[in-house]
Design a protein around this motif. Sequence first.
Motif, mmCIF file in Angstrom:
data_model
loop_
_atom_site.group_PDB
_atom_site.id
_atom_site.type_symbol
_atom_site.label_atom_id
_atom_site.label_comp_id
_atom_site.label_asym_id
_atom_site.label_seq_id
_atom_site.Cartn_x
_atom_site.Cartn_y
_atom_site.Cartn_z
ATOM 1 N N ASP A 1 48.663 37.174 38.641
ATOM 2 C CA ASP A 1 48.322 36.054 39.022
ATOM 3 C C ASP A 1 47.928 35.840 40.497
ATOM 4 O OD1 ASP A 1 48.239 34.867 36.652
ATOM 5 O OD2 ASP A 1 50.036 33.779 36.546
ATOM 6 N N LYS A 2 48.649 36.659 41.382
ATOM 7 C CA LYS A 2 48.465 36.709 42.790
ATOM 8 C C LYS A 2 47.468 37.520 43.352
ATOM 9 C CE LYS A 2 53.142 34.759 43.959
ATOM 10 N NZ LYS A 2 52.671 33.530 44.587
ATOM 11 N N ASP A 3 47.448 38.729 42.483
ATOM 12 C CA ASP A 3 46.330 39.659 42.963
ATOM 13 C C ASP A 3 45.749 40.413 41.595
ATOM 14 O OD1 ASP A 3 44.683 41.651 43.913
ATOM 15 O OD2 ASP A 3 46.224 42.504 45.445
ATOM 16 N N SER A 4 44.864 39.965 41.386
ATOM 17 C CA SER A 4 44.127 40.347 39.783
ATOM 18 C C SER A 4 43.687 41.952 39.930
ATOM 19 C CB SER A 4 42.953 39.520 39.459
ATOM 20 O OG SER A 4 41.750 39.541 40.419
ATOM 21 N N THR A 5 43.484 42.377 41.191
ATOM 22 C CA THR A 5 42.860 43.835 41.173
ATOM 23 C C THR A 5 44.236 44.748 41.131
ATOM 24 O OG1 THR A 5 43.748 43.807 43.696
ATOM 25 C CG2 THR A 5 41.399 43.027 43.207
ATOM 26 N N ILE A 6 45.524 44.341 41.103
ATOM 27 C CA ILE A 6 46.513 45.078 40.917
ATOM 28 C C ILE A 6 46.754 45.726 39.448
ATOM 29 C CG2 ILE A 6 48.938 45.509 40.923
ATOM 30 C CD1 ILE A 6 49.030 43.737 43.388
ATOM 31 N N SER A 7 46.662 47.021 39.150
ATOM 32 C CA SER A 7 46.666 47.498 37.800
ATOM 33 C C SER A 7 48.234 47.565 37.330
ATOM 34 C CB SER A 7 46.205 48.923 37.990
ATOM 35 O OG SER A 7 46.698 49.764 36.801
ATOM 36 N N SER A 8 48.302 47.501 36.295
ATOM 37 C CA SER A 8 49.897 47.633 35.458
ATOM 38 C C SER A 8 50.469 48.872 35.651
ATOM 39 C CB SER A 8 49.651 47.228 33.985
ATOM 40 O OG SER A 8 49.187 46.040 33.903
ATOM 41 N N GLU A 9 49.429 49.825 36.033
ATOM 42 C CA GLU A 9 50.231 51.211 36.292
ATOM 43 C C GLU A 9 50.504 51.532 37.471
ATOM 44 O OE1 GLU A 9 46.509 53.707 35.742
ATOM 45 O OE2 GLU A 9 46.761 53.396 33.197
ATOM 46 N N TYR B 1 45.177 41.376 29.676
ATOM 47 C CA TYR B 1 45.954 40.243 30.382
ATOM 48 C C TYR B 1 44.855 39.206 30.312
ATOM 49 C CZ TYR B 1 48.228 37.446 33.575
ATOM 50 O OH TYR B 1 48.781 36.312 34.216
ATOM 51 N N VAL B 2 45.102 38.142 29.610
ATOM 52 C CA VAL B 2 43.986 37.089 29.642
ATOM 53 C C VAL B 2 44.803 35.839 29.664
ATOM 54 C CG1 VAL B 2 42.302 35.724 28.274
ATOM 55 C CG2 VAL B 2 42.346 38.511 28.311
ATOM 56 N N ASN B 3 44.520 34.837 30.452
ATOM 57 C CA ASN B 3 45.177 33.639 30.455
ATOM 58 C C ASN B 3 46.683 33.469 30.472
ATOM 59 O OD1 ASN B 3 42.923 32.399 30.563
ATOM 60 N ND2 ASN B 3 42.367 32.360 28.519
ATOM 61 N N LYS B 4 47.228 34.244 31.206
ATOM 62 C CA LYS B 4 48.836 34.655 31.254
ATOM 63 C C LYS B 4 49.350 35.291 29.854
ATOM 64 C CE LYS B 4 49.632 31.540 34.812
ATOM 65 N NZ LYS B 4 50.585 30.230 35.321
ATOM 66 N N THR B 5 48.653 35.747 29.025
ATOM 67 C CA THR B 5 48.924 36.574 27.959
ATOM 68 C C THR B 5 48.820 37.953 27.739
ATOM 69 O OG1 THR B 5 48.309 34.523 26.448
ATOM 70 C CG2 THR B 5 48.521 36.563 25.466
ATOM 71 N N THR C 1 54.710 40.895 50.393
ATOM 72 C CA THR C 1 55.783 41.974 49.997
ATOM 73 C C THR C 1 54.911 43.147 49.287
ATOM 74 O OG1 THR C 1 56.403 41.596 47.833
ATOM 75 C CG2 THR C 1 58.086 41.026 49.944
ATOM 76 N N TYR C 2 53.492 42.577 48.758
ATOM 77 C CA TYR C 2 52.512 43.739 48.110
ATOM 78 C C TYR C 2 52.006 44.717 49.173
ATOM 79 C CZ TYR C 2 52.394 39.914 44.308
ATOM 80 O OH TYR C 2 52.619 39.185 43.486
ATOM 81 N N THR C 3 51.818 44.482 50.311
ATOM 82 C CA THR C 3 51.583 45.460 51.423
ATOM 83 C C THR C 3 52.518 45.546 52.330
ATOM 84 O OG1 THR C 3 50.640 43.594 52.719
ATOM 85 C CG2 THR C 3 48.999 44.491 50.928
ATOM 86 N N LYS C 4 53.666 44.985 52.638
ATOM 87 C CA LYS C 4 54.542 45.227 53.686
ATOM 88 C C LYS C 4 55.877 45.568 52.874
ATOM 89 C CE LYS C 4 52.547 42.682 57.131
ATOM 90 N NZ LYS C 4 51.715 41.484 57.442
#
Length: 243
Positions: free
Chosen positions: A100-108, A31-35, A174-177
């Motif tokens: 975009d909101k949290d780059s640490t979240i994995s697609s998995e 995932y690079v620059n929204k691609t 909603t990512y954490t709650k």
Amino acid sequence: MKSRLLILSAFLAITSLIIYGCSSTSGLNSYVNKTICSNYSREPVSELPIKLIVDMIDGYQDNQLSEINSGLAMNDARAISFDLETLKKFIYHIETITKDKDSTISSEDIGIRIYYAKYPDESKWGTISYKNALDGFRGDPITEQYENKHTLLLMPTIKRNDTYFDFNPNDQRTYTKQMNELTEQQQEGSQPIYTNSTNTTIGLSLMPSSSSRSLGTGSSSTVAQNHGGLFPPNSDSGFGFNN
């Protein structure tokens, strides 16, 4: 000299990615620059035995669907379809908004939950709280028959502590709650946002009236997908497994 070659190589690699997009992707997912560049050519194709498919479809039609049709005196839908572009766009927006909101979240850790659902009575389609989301069904002899029929709702999920929770990519809370615990104003007596019938939903749609417009992007909206083609009332002439 060596450092210059390394810098040049890196520059050429980045330039290649910009010019050729996903053509230079060697990994499964980047995932690079929204691609989003995905390459699953090394992954096995998902297949099921024909006998299992036939038995599962027949089992549903002979049991659950039969009970629904006889108990409710109706001819309920037994299948729903989405075109490939609709599904790809839906998945793309879930993944890009989340990253975009949290780059640490994995697609998995992102998924989709499929809810069984029912379209409301046609008399309610113009309800203010539905925000004109069903207007596109009116005036079409096929989609007007979607009233009260079985359908599906696709909701994004996020994994937290080995549990998949429904979440709204547009609302980072909603990512954490949990969605049903969030309120418009964090104070006692406030109504939860995601159980408030006056709020809207966001989703890609096959309906002409809403496919080109947004229903809102505030915290009281949530990314979702519905409005695939129902069978019946659409013709089942293309089915590979007819009972």
